[in-house]
Write a protein that holds these residues in place. Structure first.
Motif, PDB file in Angstrom:
ATOM      1  N   PHE A  98      23.072  42.857  43.552  1.00  0.00           N
ATOM      2  CA  PHE A  98      22.143  43.993  43.484  1.00  0.00           C
ATOM      3  C   PHE A  98      22.661  45.184  42.732  1.00  0.00           C
ATOM      4  N   PHE A  99      23.971  45.477  42.901  1.00  0.00           N
ATOM      5  CA  PHE A  99      24.691  46.431  42.453  1.00  0.00           C
ATOM      6  C   PHE A  99      25.266  46.112  41.100  1.00  0.00           C
ATOM      7  N   ALA A 100      24.952  45.120  40.267  1.00  0.00           N
ATOM      8  CA  ALA A 100      25.441  44.836  39.164  1.00  0.00           C
ATOM      9  C   ALA A 100      25.760  45.928  38.129  1.00  0.00           C
ATOM     10  N   PRO A 101      24.503  46.963  37.925  1.00  0.00           N
ATOM     11  CA  PRO A 101      24.711  48.130  37.125  1.00  0.00           C
ATOM     12  C   PRO A 101      26.293  48.617  37.142  1.00  0.00           C
ATOM     13  N   PHE A 102      26.654  48.604  38.196  1.00  0.00           N
ATOM     14  CA  PHE A 102      27.909  49.362  38.490  1.00  0.00           C
ATOM     15  C   PHE A 102      29.216  48.417  38.696  1.00  0.00           C
ATOM     16  N   GLN A 103      29.212  47.451  38.121  1.00  0.00           N
ATOM     17  CA  GLN A 103      30.195  46.370  37.840  1.00  0.00           C
ATOM     18  C   GLN A 103      31.104  46.328  39.070  1.00  0.00           C
ATOM     19  N   PRO A 104      30.277  45.812  40.159  1.00  0.00           N
ATOM     20  CA  PRO A 104      30.966  46.040  41.702  1.00  0.00           C
ATOM     21  C   PRO A 104      32.058  44.968  41.721  1.00  0.00           C
ATOM     22  N   LEU A 123      32.760  47.109  49.176  1.00  0.00           N
ATOM     23  CA  LEU A 123      32.664  46.921  47.609  1.00  0.00           C
ATOM     24  C   LEU A 123      33.090  48.274  46.875  1.00  0.00           C
ATOM     25  N   HIS A 124      33.727  48.009  45.580  1.00  0.00           N
ATOM     26  CA  HIS A 124      33.908  49.029  44.719  1.00  0.00           C
ATOM     27  C   HIS A 124      32.836  48.961  43.931  1.00  0.00           C
ATOM     28  N   LEU A 125      32.395  50.016  43.499  1.00  0.00           N
ATOM     29  CA  LEU A 125      31.369  50.309  42.197  1.00  0.00           C
ATOM     30  C   LEU A 125      31.918  51.139  41.536  1.00  0.00           C
ATOM     31  N   HIS A 126      31.645  51.065  40.048  1.00  0.00           N
ATOM     32  CA  HIS A 126      32.383  51.765  39.128  1.00  0.00           C
ATOM     33  C   HIS A 126      31.380  52.785  38.246  1.00  0.00           C
ATOM     34  N   GLU A 193      50.673  48.834  49.409  1.00  0.00           N
ATOM     35  CA  GLU A 193      50.812  49.765  48.269  1.00  0.00           C
ATOM     36  C   GLU A 193      50.924  48.775  46.902  1.00  0.00           C
ATOM     37  N   ARG A 194      49.969  47.730  46.946  1.00  0.00           N
ATOM     38  CA  ARG A 194      50.061  47.168  45.643  1.00  0.00           C
ATOM     39  C   ARG A 194      48.440  47.333  45.337  1.00  0.00           C
ATOM     40  N   PRO A 195      48.099  46.851  44.103  1.00  0.00           N
ATOM     41  CA  PRO A 195      46.751  47.035  43.524  1.00  0.00           C
ATOM     42  C   PRO A 195      45.733  46.244  44.564  1.00  0.00           C
ATOM     43  N   MET A 196      44.683  46.469  45.092  1.00  0.00           N
ATOM     44  CA  MET A 196      43.969  45.967  46.197  1.00  0.00           C
ATOM     45  C   MET A 196      43.500  44.529  45.395  1.00  0.00           C
ATOM     46  N   ALA A 197      43.537  43.569  46.385  1.00  0.00           N
ATOM     47  CA  ALA A 197      42.878  42.261  45.898  1.00  0.00           C
ATOM     48  C   ALA A 197      41.293  42.582  45.837  1.00  0.00           C
ATOM     49  N   ARG A 198      40.592  42.089  44.579  1.00  0.00           N
ATOM     50  CA  ARG A 198      39.337  42.314  44.638  1.00  0.00           C
ATOM     51  C   ARG A 198      38.698  40.818  43.692  1.00  0.00           C
ATOM     52  N   ALA A 199      37.166  40.824  43.976  1.00  0.00           N
ATOM     53  CA  ALA A 199      36.396  39.803  43.185  1.00  0.00           C
ATOM     54  C   ALA A 199      35.254  40.091  42.610  1.00  0.00           C
ATOM     55  N   SER A 200      34.950  39.480  41.457  1.00  0.00           N
ATOM     56  CA  SER A 200      33.497  39.627  41.012  1.00  0.00           C
ATOM     57  C   SER A 200      32.653  38.835  41.856  1.00  0.00           C
ATOM     58  N   ALA A 201      31.188  38.935  41.431  1.00  0.00           N
ATOM     59  CA  ALA A 201      30.451  38.083  41.756  1.00  0.00           C
ATOM     60  C   ALA A 201      30.694  36.313  41.601  1.00  0.00           C
TER      61      ALA A 201
END
Length: 228
Positions: A98-104, A123-126, A193-201
């Protein structure tokens, strides 16, 4: 005399370690049962409850996170947690589309696999213009609540960023709006204090075991209009 001092020092170290352990467990219990998500607040409340006011005894966030996972293993309903995790990950996948325009990107408990009744889908939106996210939410009639959050972008930089909160699909959603440059490196976790783990769709589809059939679909249905 030296031996006595060493013994006294060792006893003090042991007491401090025991207090840290007690505080970590109490903070984890408060987070699990009360829905507290701020480690600093959980530490303060735990210290007040236990009557421990020694800063040296305050546990690190990592210690609290470990105690929280142990709490869920010991006291959680495994079947209910597995069902909740599946529900949140499926809702997260639709939200990522749904939030694909913001590379979530998905972050947090739904990605790491230790959700509880208070966990939100995070979610992180960019976007370099946070107002674009506000306009997108308004366009789709999503009555989100706005807030701010301070994140550490790296070892030397902190930044206050926009946050949007709403509910949909019986899940709470927590959207953090980051600059596009954050796609190259995630902000630092408050736990280790490490870069957060994150996943794309695509990565979440793989995690769900959806395989190529789902990945090849033209698109998923948007998340339903959220309830207040």
């Amino acid at each position: 005399m030296a031996t006595s001092r060493q013994h006294a020092h060792q006893q003090a170290v042991t007491r401090t370690r025991e207090r840290r352990h007690r505080l970590a467990n109490e903070a984890a219990r408060l987070m699990a049962e009360s829905g507290i998500r701020d480690y600093r607040l959980a530490k303060r409340k735990a210290a007040q409850r236990l009557g421990i006011h020694d800063d040296a005894s305050l546990p690190r966030n990592r210690e609290i996170e470990d105690a929280l996972r142990q709490y869920h293993r010991l006291f959680g309903d495994g079947a209910a947690q597995a069902s909740r995790l599946q529900q949140q990950r499926e809702a997260a996948l639709r939200a990522l589309e749904f939030f694909a325009p913001f590379q979530p990107r998905l972050i947090g408990a739904a990605l790491e696999g230790h959700v509880d009744a208070h966990s939100a889908v995070c979610l992180h939106l960019h976007s370099d213009d946070p107002q674009q996210v506000a306009a997108f939410l308004q366009e789709h009639r999503i009555p989100a609540e706005s807030s701010m959050r301070r994140l550490r972008l790296d070892r030397s930089r902190q930044r206050d960023v926009d946050v949007w909160l709403f509910s949909a699909e019986e899940c709470a959603f927590d959207l953090t709006v980051l600059p596009l440059a954050a796609l190259r490196q995630a902000p630092l976790s408050s736990v280790d204090e490490r870069p957060m783990a994150r996943a794309s769709a695509a990565q979440l589809r793989h995690l769900l075991g959806a395989g190529t059939d789902l990945a090849d679909e033209d698109g998923l249905p948007p998340i339903p209009p959220p309830r207040r």
